[in-house]
Design a protein around this motif. Structure first.
Motif, PDB file in Angstrom:
ATOM      1  N   THR A  84       0.813  -1.220   0.000  1.00 15.22           N
ATOM      2  CA  THR A  84       0.000   0.000   0.000  1.00 15.22           C
ATOM      3  C   THR A  84       0.844   1.268   0.000  1.00 15.22           C
ATOM      4  OG1 THR A  84      -0.127  -0.069   2.428  1.00 15.22           O
ATOM      5  CG2 THR A  84      -1.871  -1.182   1.191  1.00 15.22           C
ATOM      6  N   TRP A  85       2.158   1.147  -0.071  1.00 11.25           N
ATOM      7  CA  TRP A  85       3.025   2.326  -0.027  1.00 11.25           C
ATOM      8  C   TRP A  85       3.095   2.986  -1.393  1.00 11.25           C
ATOM      9  CZ3 TRP A  85       7.944   0.547   3.129  1.00 11.25           C
ATOM     10  CH2 TRP A  85       7.512   0.053   4.377  1.00 11.25           C
ATOM     11  N   GLY A  86       3.551   4.246  -1.398  1.00 17.89           N
ATOM     12  CA  GLY A  86       3.746   4.962  -2.644  1.00 17.89           C
ATOM     13  C   GLY A  86       5.127   4.720  -3.231  1.00 17.89           C
ATOM     14  N   LEU A  87       5.294   5.108  -4.480  1.00 21.07           N
ATOM     15  CA  LEU A  87       6.571   4.941  -5.165  1.00 21.07           C
ATOM     16  C   LEU A  87       7.523   6.059  -4.782  1.00 21.07           C
ATOM     17  CD1 LEU A  87       5.348   3.954  -8.752  1.00 21.07           C
ATOM     18  CD2 LEU A  87       6.304   2.440  -7.001  1.00 21.07           C
ATOM     19  N   ALA A  88       8.799   5.708  -4.651  1.00 18.85           N
ATOM     20  CA  ALA A  88       9.824   6.695  -4.340  1.00 18.85           C
ATOM     21  C   ALA A  88      10.234   7.428  -5.605  1.00 18.85           C
ATOM     22  CB  ALA A  88      11.034   6.024  -3.695  1.00 18.85           C
ATOM     23  N   SER A  89      10.683   8.652  -5.459  1.00 22.94           N
ATOM     24  CA  SER A  89      11.146   9.439  -6.590  1.00 22.94           C
ATOM     25  C   SER A  89      12.654   9.304  -6.746  1.00 22.94           C
ATOM     26  CB  SER A  89      10.774  10.911  -6.408  1.00 22.94           C
ATOM     27  OG  SER A  89      11.463  11.454  -5.287  1.00 22.94           O
ATOM     28  N   ALA A  90      13.143   9.622  -7.934  1.00 21.29           N
ATOM     29  CA  ALA A  90      14.575   9.527  -8.207  1.00 21.29           C
ATOM     30  C   ALA A  90      15.366  10.516  -7.368  1.00 21.29           C
ATOM     31  CB  ALA A  90      14.837   9.756  -9.695  1.00 21.29           C
ATOM     32  N   ALA A  91      14.810  11.697  -7.120  1.00 19.50           N
ATOM     33  CA  ALA A  91      15.525  12.703  -6.332  1.00 19.50           C
ATOM     34  C   ALA A  91      15.716  12.249  -4.891  1.00 19.50           C
ATOM     35  CB  ALA A  91      14.766  14.029  -6.378  1.00 19.50           C
ATOM     36  N   ASP A  92      14.711  11.574  -4.322  1.00 15.98           N
ATOM     37  CA  ASP A  92      14.823  11.102  -2.943  1.00 15.98           C
ATOM     38  C   ASP A  92      15.752   9.902  -2.833  1.00 15.98           C
ATOM     39  OD1 ASP A  92      13.172  13.042  -1.950  1.00 15.98           O
ATOM     40  OD2 ASP A  92      11.365  11.824  -2.107  1.00 15.98           O
ATOM     41  N   PHE A  93      15.709   9.030  -3.827  1.00 19.42           N
ATOM     42  CA  PHE A  93      16.447   7.771  -3.750  1.00 19.42           C
ATOM     43  C   PHE A  93      17.863   7.882  -4.315  1.00 19.42           C
ATOM     44  CE2 PHE A  93      17.192   3.238  -4.880  1.00 19.42           C
ATOM     45  CZ  PHE A  93      16.931   2.686  -3.642  1.00 19.42           C
ATOM     46  N   GLU A  94      18.211   8.987  -4.922  1.00 18.19           N
ATOM     47  CA  GLU A  94      19.512   9.133  -5.578  1.00 18.19           C
ATOM     48  C   GLU A  94      20.708   8.877  -4.666  1.00 18.19           C
ATOM     49  OE1 GLU A  94      23.173  11.135  -6.302  1.00 18.19           O
ATOM     50  OE2 GLU A  94      21.621  12.016  -5.021  1.00 18.19           O
ATOM     51  N   PRO A  95      20.709   9.318  -3.396  1.00 15.16           N
ATOM     52  CA  PRO A  95      21.909   9.088  -2.572  1.00 15.16           C
ATOM     53  C   PRO A  95      22.127   7.639  -2.163  1.00 15.16           C
ATOM     54  CG  PRO A  95      20.590  10.922  -1.719  1.00 15.16           C
ATOM     55  CD  PRO A  95      19.740  10.188  -2.707  1.00 15.16           C
ATOM     56  N   VAL A  96      21.124   6.775  -2.276  1.00 15.22           N
ATOM     57  CA  VAL A  96      21.234   5.436  -1.700  1.00 15.22           C
ATOM     58  C   VAL A  96      22.346   4.607  -2.330  1.00 15.22           C
ATOM     59  CG1 VAL A  96      20.016   3.253  -1.332  1.00 15.22           C
ATOM     60  CG2 VAL A  96      18.851   5.419  -0.896  1.00 15.22           C
ATOM     61  N   PRO A  97      22.418   4.440  -3.673  1.00 16.06           N
ATOM     62  CA  PRO A  97      23.528   3.652  -4.230  1.00 16.06           C
ATOM     63  C   PRO A  97      24.891   4.252  -3.910  1.00 16.06           C
ATOM     64  CG  PRO A  97      21.806   3.995  -5.872  1.00 16.06           C
ATOM     65  CD  PRO A  97      21.491   4.885  -4.728  1.00 16.06           C
ATOM     66  N   ARG A  98      24.971   5.574  -3.893  1.00 15.68           N
ATOM     67  CA  ARG A  98      26.249   6.230  -3.569  1.00 15.68           C
ATOM     68  C   ARG A  98      26.663   5.942  -2.132  1.00 15.68           C
ATOM     69  NH1 ARG A  98      26.324  11.618  -2.056  1.00 15.68           N
ATOM     70  NH2 ARG A  98      24.256  11.827  -2.992  1.00 15.68           N
ATOM     71  N   MET A  99      25.709   5.959  -1.204  1.00 13.70           N
ATOM     72  CA  MET A  99      26.026   5.653   0.188  1.00 13.70           C
ATOM     73  C   MET A  99      26.431   4.190   0.353  1.00 13.70           C
ATOM     74  SD  MET A  99      25.794   8.467   1.691  1.00 13.70           S
ATOM     75  CE  MET A  99      25.292  10.070   1.071  1.00 13.70           C
ATOM     76  N   CYS A 100      25.811   3.302  -0.412  1.00  8.08           N
ATOM     77  CA  CYS A 100      26.209   1.890  -0.355  1.00  8.08           C
ATOM     78  C   CYS A 100      27.665   1.714  -0.765  1.00  8.08           C
ATOM     79  CB  CYS A 100      25.299   1.059  -1.253  1.00  8.08           C
ATOM     80  SG  CYS A 100      23.600   0.861  -0.673  1.00  8.08           S
ATOM     81  N   ARG A 101      28.084   2.426  -1.805  1.00 11.06           N
ATOM     82  CA  ARG A 101      29.469   2.305  -2.256  1.00 11.06           C
ATOM     83  C   ARG A 101      30.447   2.869  -1.240  1.00 11.06           C
ATOM     84  NH1 ARG A 101      26.771   3.126  -7.312  1.00 11.06           N
ATOM     85  NH2 ARG A 101      26.857   5.397  -7.102  1.00 11.06           N
ATOM     86  N   LEU A 102      30.056   3.925  -0.545  1.00  7.45           N
ATOM     87  CA  LEU A 102      30.924   4.469   0.502  1.00  7.45           C
ATOM     88  C   LEU A 102      31.072   3.491   1.663  1.00  7.45           C
ATOM     89  CD1 LEU A 102      29.861   8.222   0.621  1.00  7.45           C
ATOM     90  CD2 LEU A 102      32.100   7.321   0.015  1.00  7.45           C
ATOM     91  N   VAL A 103      29.980   2.811   2.003  1.00  6.99           N
ATOM     92  CA  VAL A 103      30.064   1.796   3.063  1.00  6.99           C
ATOM     93  C   VAL A 103      30.962   0.647   2.615  1.00  6.99           C
ATOM     94  CG1 VAL A 103      28.726   0.112   4.380  1.00  6.99           C
ATOM     95  CG2 VAL A 103      27.820   2.405   4.031  1.00  6.99           C
TER      96      VAL A 103
END
Length: 454
Positions: free
Chosen positions: A36-55
């Motif tokens: 029942t959740w809404g879809l995330a936008s590219a602007a909100d989700f953009e940092p996630v892959p970058r943060m994964c690579r930093l980890v």
């Protein structure tokens, strides 16, 4: 005689009830939690892959340009970081086992100051000691309950890095401050964000909006009222059927029985399923995954193979990953490598869809502003929902934006000696305001303080 004839009927009813429960549990998939959740936008989700690579960069023995990268994602970019901008990188020898290894990175390309913590190391006793330093109800903080070991680790990181973080925030006033981590490090990052928000004066009275957190596959580390209250600064990322954000059992039980993890998860699955949801919500000591949740869905029920990943987002109150998913991917979805890979695929699909629609830049900016307003309204709705469900210590948002609601007690966080007193940005309750403005004279009459008139 009649009683003896009724026993087979009762046994049949009992067997049917057990079969129905087992069927529902086996059909419960990860996609149901965010249906029942809404879809995330590219602007909100953009940092996630970058943060994964930093980890993931924490796992490399050497980040110099000449050294080979052992765990970098496929592609020419690798981790996408400049080794010269890694301001500090601490290992287990530097932290002396008080916290997992982490690095401090100055990201000029994205105007961001990032502190990234790695996840659990199965070969380090100090990480186990960090997880075992907790029991339900052991540590109360800011009107809720948190994981004691993760909070102590977060306090140690803040004490060690507050000077350099304060200097960087003053030198780059337009940069954001981001804490990120995976698994054990994700819980520490979430705790660190809470401590920083409550002690903004220690970093030079920075604005709350400049602070944020991205917790990848986090452990349950805070009570529900705190998880909802800090959803504006803490974001959790969960891949499909990941077991850890859904595991309500104390973490020490998991790692004491690491050799029989499937058996333990099965027993906990049975126990958590039998507990009514209203009883879960009214337990103030029960810990949850923190903040706003981004759920990456890339598999469907009764369908083979992986599908293009879709990212759902919400600030859930009831139904916040309450039940473990009986899936062969429950442990594989916890890996930071798979989270980074699927998050990047999902982001590429979002950007490709935007390019296909050819949305003008002005409309994109207006859409981003609208999404920010929707997130604020969704956060307030979640706070009100928590009060409606009688979540312990839940507070509804004030319509004035300055003071707490009338009649509600403002809880001060319980700090250790390493936590300084909260800064002047903390909100004032109505009772404190009345005591500061009004006084009583010799006859017991309420009068206005003379200092207020100055």
């Amino acid at each position: 005689m009649s009683l003896a004839c009724g026993l087979p009927l009762l046994e049949c009813v009992y067997c049917l009830a057990c079969a129905r429960w087992a069927w529902k549990r086996c059909l419960h998939s990860g996609e149901v939690d965010s249906a029942t959740w809404g879809l995330a936008s590219a602007a909100d989700f953009e940092p996630v892959p970058r943060m994964c690579r930093l980890v993931m960069a924490n796992y490399e023995p050497d980040l110099s340009p000449s050294a080979p990268l052992l765990f970098a994602p496929p592609g020419p970019g690798g981790y996408g970081i400049d080794p010269a901008c890694v301001l500090r990188r601490w290992t287990y020898a530097d932290t002396r086992g008080r916290v997992t290894p982490y690095l401090l990175y100055l990201d000029h390309a994205h105007a961001d100051i990032v502190l990234a913590l790695r996840g659990l190391n199965l070969a380090k006793e100090s990480d186990y000691a960090l997880l075992l330093d907790n029991r339900l109800g052991k540590r109360r903080f800011d009107g809720g309950y948190v994981h004691n070991g993760l909070l102590r680790a977060a306090a140690w990181v803040l004490d060690a890095e507050c000077d350099i973080l304060k200097e960087l925030l003053e030198r780059y006033p337009d940069y954001t401050l981001t804490f990120t981590g995976h698994s054990l490090g994700a819980g520490i990052a979430a705790m660190l964000t809470m401590v920083v928000v409550l002690n903004l004066d220690k970093l030079g009275n920075v604005d709350r909006t400049r602070t944020r957190c991205y917790a990848m596959a986090p452990a349950r580390c805070m009570s529900l009222n705190l998880a909802v209250r800090y959803a504006d600064v803490i974001n959790s990322v969960v891949l499909q059927d990941d077991f850890l954000p859904r595991t309500a059992t104390p973490l020490e039980d998991i790692f004491k029985s690491i050799l029989c993890l499937p058996c333990l998860l099965g027993l906990r699955c049975l126990r958590d399923t039998c507990i009514p949801e209203d009883a879960m919500l009214k337990d103030p000591r029960r810990l949850y995954a923190p903040g706003r949740i981004y759920h990456i869905v890339e598999r469907r029920m009764c369908r083979c193979g992986r599908y293009p990943p879709v990212v759902k987002t919400a600030v859930p109150v009831d139904g916040r990953f309450e039940h473990i998913v009986l899936s062969c991917n429950a442990t594989a979805d916890h890996g930071i490598i798979w989270i980074e890979r699927e998050a990047q695929k999902a982001l590429d699909l979002m950007l490709e869809e935007e390019d296909t629609l050819a949305v003008p830049s002005e409309q994109r900016m207006e859409r981003n502003e609208t999404l920010q307003k929707e997130h604020v309204e969704e956060h307030r709705a979640a706070l009100r929902r928590a009060v409606t469900l009688s979540v312990p210590d839940a507070r509804s948002p004030s319509p004035y934006g300055t003071f707490d609601d009338v009649g509600q007690h403002h809880h001060q966080p319980e700090r250790s000696e390493s936590f300084p007193p909260a800064g002047p940005r903390q909100r004032m309750s109505w009772n404190d305001l009345i005591e500061r403005v009004f006084d009583k004279d010799e006859d017991g009459q309420i009068v206005l303080r003379s200092s207020v008139l100055l």
